[in-house]
Design a protein around this motif. Structure first.
Motif, PDB file in Angstrom:
ATOM      1  N   SER A 216       0.966  -1.309  -0.083  1.00 41.87           N
ATOM      2  CA  SER A 216       0.048   0.039  -0.168  1.00 41.87           C
ATOM      3  C   SER A 216       1.007   1.251   0.059  1.00 41.87           C
ATOM      4  O   SER A 216       0.151   2.430  -0.478  1.00 41.87           O
ATOM      5  CB  SER A 216      -0.995   0.127   1.203  1.00 41.87           C
ATOM      6  OG  SER A 216      -1.891  -1.026   1.135  1.00 41.87           O
ATOM      7  N   ASN A 217       2.243   1.036   0.411  1.00 40.69           N
ATOM      8  CA  ASN A 217       3.044   2.278   0.658  1.00 40.69           C
ATOM      9  C   ASN A 217       4.160   2.505  -0.434  1.00 40.69           C
ATOM     10  O   ASN A 217       5.096   2.959  -0.348  1.00 40.69           O
ATOM     11  CB  ASN A 217       3.576   2.567   1.742  1.00 40.69           C
ATOM     12  CG  ASN A 217       2.543   2.838   2.872  1.00 40.69           C
ATOM     13  OD1 ASN A 217       2.399   3.870   3.313  1.00 40.69           O
ATOM     14  ND2 ASN A 217       1.719   1.914   3.503  1.00 40.69           N
ATOM     15  N   SER A 218       3.709   1.642  -1.545  1.00 39.87           N
ATOM     16  CA  SER A 218       4.749   1.557  -2.705  1.00 39.87           C
ATOM     17  C   SER A 218       6.336   1.118  -2.326  1.00 39.87           C
ATOM     18  O   SER A 218       7.292   1.715  -3.081  1.00 39.87           O
ATOM     19  CB  SER A 218       4.795   2.814  -3.483  1.00 39.87           C
ATOM     20  OG  SER A 218       3.242   3.053  -3.742  1.00 39.87           O
ATOM     21  N   MET A 219       6.503   0.353  -1.285  1.00 39.29           N
ATOM     22  CA  MET A 219       7.746  -0.145  -0.789  1.00 39.29           C
ATOM     23  C   MET A 219       8.513  -0.701  -1.882  1.00 39.29           C
ATOM     24  O   MET A 219       9.806  -0.454  -2.008  1.00 39.29           O
ATOM     25  CB  MET A 219       7.686  -0.695   0.600  1.00 39.29           C
ATOM     26  CG  MET A 219       7.073   0.015   1.483  1.00 39.29           C
ATOM     27  SD  MET A 219       7.962   1.761   2.075  1.00 39.29           S
ATOM     28  CE  MET A 219       9.482   1.070   2.604  1.00 39.29           C
ATOM     29  N   ASN A 220       7.949  -1.512  -2.630  1.00 43.30           N
ATOM     30  CA  ASN A 220       8.688  -2.174  -3.766  1.00 43.30           C
ATOM     31  C   ASN A 220       9.184  -1.474  -4.735  1.00 43.30           C
ATOM     32  O   ASN A 220      10.519  -1.378  -5.093  1.00 43.30           O
ATOM     33  CB  ASN A 220       7.958  -3.414  -4.234  1.00 43.30           C
ATOM     34  CG  ASN A 220       7.284  -4.601  -3.570  1.00 43.30           C
ATOM     35  OD1 ASN A 220       8.085  -4.895  -2.545  1.00 43.30           O
ATOM     36  ND2 ASN A 220       6.450  -5.226  -3.956  1.00 43.30           N
ATOM     37  N   VAL A 229      19.090   1.921   3.515  1.00 40.51           N
ATOM     38  CA  VAL A 229      18.392   1.488   4.689  1.00 40.51           C
ATOM     39  C   VAL A 229      17.779   2.603   5.218  1.00 40.51           C
ATOM     40  O   VAL A 229      16.695   2.677   5.673  1.00 40.51           O
ATOM     41  CB  VAL A 229      19.331   0.707   5.700  1.00 40.51           C
ATOM     42  CG1 VAL A 229      18.695   0.344   7.161  1.00 40.51           C
ATOM     43  CG2 VAL A 229      19.737  -0.496   5.118  1.00 40.51           C
ATOM     44  N   GLU A 230      18.519   3.909   5.331  1.00 38.53           N
ATOM     45  CA  GLU A 230      18.046   5.124   5.859  1.00 38.53           C
ATOM     46  C   GLU A 230      16.679   5.603   5.110  1.00 38.53           C
ATOM     47  O   GLU A 230      15.806   6.028   5.681  1.00 38.53           O
ATOM     48  CB  GLU A 230      19.104   6.175   5.679  1.00 38.53           C
ATOM     49  CG  GLU A 230      20.364   6.078   6.512  1.00 38.53           C
ATOM     50  CD  GLU A 230      21.296   5.231   5.973  1.00 38.53           C
ATOM     51  OE1 GLU A 230      22.596   5.203   6.319  1.00 38.53           O
ATOM     52  OE2 GLU A 230      21.220   4.457   4.978  1.00 38.53           O
ATOM     53  N   GLU A 231      16.706   5.225   3.809  1.00 45.99           N
ATOM     54  CA  GLU A 231      15.491   5.845   3.120  1.00 45.99           C
ATOM     55  C   GLU A 231      14.324   5.148   3.287  1.00 45.99           C
ATOM     56  O   GLU A 231      13.001   5.453   3.466  1.00 45.99           O
ATOM     57  CB  GLU A 231      15.933   5.817   1.736  1.00 45.99           C
ATOM     58  CG  GLU A 231      16.827   6.875   1.115  1.00 45.99           C
ATOM     59  CD  GLU A 231      17.260   6.635  -0.416  1.00 45.99           C
ATOM     60  OE1 GLU A 231      17.522   7.776  -0.968  1.00 45.99           O
ATOM     61  OE2 GLU A 231      17.679   5.664  -0.688  1.00 45.99           O
ATOM     62  N   VAL A 232      14.656   3.591   3.358  1.00 48.22           N
ATOM     63  CA  VAL A 232      13.444   2.758   3.868  1.00 48.22           C
ATOM     64  C   VAL A 232      13.132   3.009   4.925  1.00 48.22           C
ATOM     65  O   VAL A 232      11.681   2.913   5.278  1.00 48.22           O
ATOM     66  CB  VAL A 232      13.745   1.138   3.425  1.00 48.22           C
ATOM     67  CG1 VAL A 232      12.714   0.205   4.168  1.00 48.22           C
ATOM     68  CG2 VAL A 232      14.265   0.847   2.075  1.00 48.22           C
ATOM     69  N   THR A 233      14.034   3.178   6.219  1.00 49.11           N
ATOM     70  CA  THR A 233      13.512   3.381   7.660  1.00 49.11           C
ATOM     71  C   THR A 233      12.616   4.539   7.745  1.00 49.11           C
ATOM     72  O   THR A 233      11.350   4.564   8.443  1.00 49.11           O
ATOM     73  CB  THR A 233      14.544   3.550   8.170  1.00 49.11           C
ATOM     74  OG1 THR A 233      15.615   2.162   8.278  1.00 49.11           O
ATOM     75  CG2 THR A 233      14.416   3.866   9.915  1.00 49.11           C
ATOM     76  N   LEU A 234      12.929   5.661   6.817  1.00 52.89           N
ATOM     77  CA  LEU A 234      12.298   6.956   7.094  1.00 52.89           C
ATOM     78  C   LEU A 234      10.808   6.587   6.541  1.00 52.89           C
ATOM     79  O   LEU A 234       9.895   7.216   7.237  1.00 52.89           O
ATOM     80  CB  LEU A 234      12.942   7.974   6.380  1.00 52.89           C
ATOM     81  CG  LEU A 234      12.145   9.539   6.164  1.00 52.89           C
ATOM     82  CD1 LEU A 234      12.310   9.885   7.522  1.00 52.89           C
ATOM     83  CD2 LEU A 234      12.722  10.335   5.191  1.00 52.89           C
TER      84      LEU A 234
END
Length: 258
Positions: A216-220, A229-234
């Motif tokens: 739902s949050n377009s993480m793929n 990792v910083e960008e994904v964590t944010l």
């Protein structure tokens, strides 16, 4: 052997398994205390499966519960329109990363999740597993520890009625929260029982609910762009809480899942 009056982790697991199969173990859910409600659930299960209805959970009853859960998972696969699920990650890999409480329910739900939400490339898997590792304490927590009362009447979550806050508090390895999110998740996987709330989702769909949030949050898409990792964590956290630990889990995932 577990019976009326027993307490502890084994009772909690029994209660979770009974809830997975649709039995009511009491208003407090899986609280680790074998009280009257849990005893009634065990008796009902034993009667349903032609066992001696004595309320005592020994080897025979445990084996029948295990078989029933496997059958339940097979029905789940069919309801999702999946004749077979690819095994992207096995239990030994999760244990090597440090995961706790690894069992067949968890592995089946994980691989359903990865397949359904297309978390199937290595960068997607590494980021997803590492973030879930941090958020859940390596699988220790499948639902929010707090009562959920803070979410009462939160219109932005769709909580309209008394009791919605605790019922729809955070569940899963990336906590699904609020009535509206539960509705969307229930529709997405075509399981109306999701609306029973956090107790059901935390047992049946700890991974799948996290995958729903991820999708739902377009993480793929973010992972496909080479996110750090910083960008994904944010995106997951809204900040950088536990960043060093998340990096450690990511590095572990890279070394173990390949």
């Amino acid at each position: 052997m577990i019976k009326l009056g027993s307490t502890g982790v084994e009772v909690t697991k029994l209660q979770e398994n009974l809830m997975t199969l649709g039995y009511k173990v009491g208003t407090s859910g899986a609280d680790g205390s074998f009280g009257r409600a849990t005893n009634e659930a065990v008796l009902e299960f034993q009667k349903d499966n032609n066992l001696k209805p004595d309320g005592i959970v020994g080897d025979i009853t445990e084996e029948e519960i295990y078989k029933a859960i496997l059958n339940n998972k097979a029905k789940l696969s069919q309801s999702l329109g999946e004749r077979a699920t690819s095994i992207y990650i096995g239990g030994e890999q999760l244990r090597t990363i440090g995961w706790k409480n690894v069992n067949i329910n968890i592995i089946t739900d994980l691989n359903h999740c990865l397949q359904k939400y297309e978390i199937i490339t290595l960068p997607r898997i590494w980021h997803f597993i590492s973030q879930c590792s941090y958020e859940s304490g390596l699988g220790l927590y499948t639902k929010e520890i707090g009562s959920g009362l803070a979410y009462e009447y939160r219109s932005n979550l769709g909580n309209r009625y008394a009791g919605d806050g605790p019922k729809y508090k955070g569940a899963g390895y990336i906590q699904l929260t609020g009535y509206d999110n539960y509705v969307r998740f229930a529709e997405d996987i075509d399981d109306p029982r999701v609306m029973e709330g956090a107790d059901y989702v935390s047992v049946m769909y700890p991974w799948m609910s996290a995958g729903f949030w991820w999708h739902s949050n377009s993480m793929n898409d973010l992972c496909d762009k080479g996110a750090t990792v910083e960008e994904v964590t944010l995106r997951v956290n809204g900040g950088y809480s536990g960043l060093e630990t998340r990096r450690k889990y990511y590095d572990l995932c890279v070394s173990v899942i390949n």
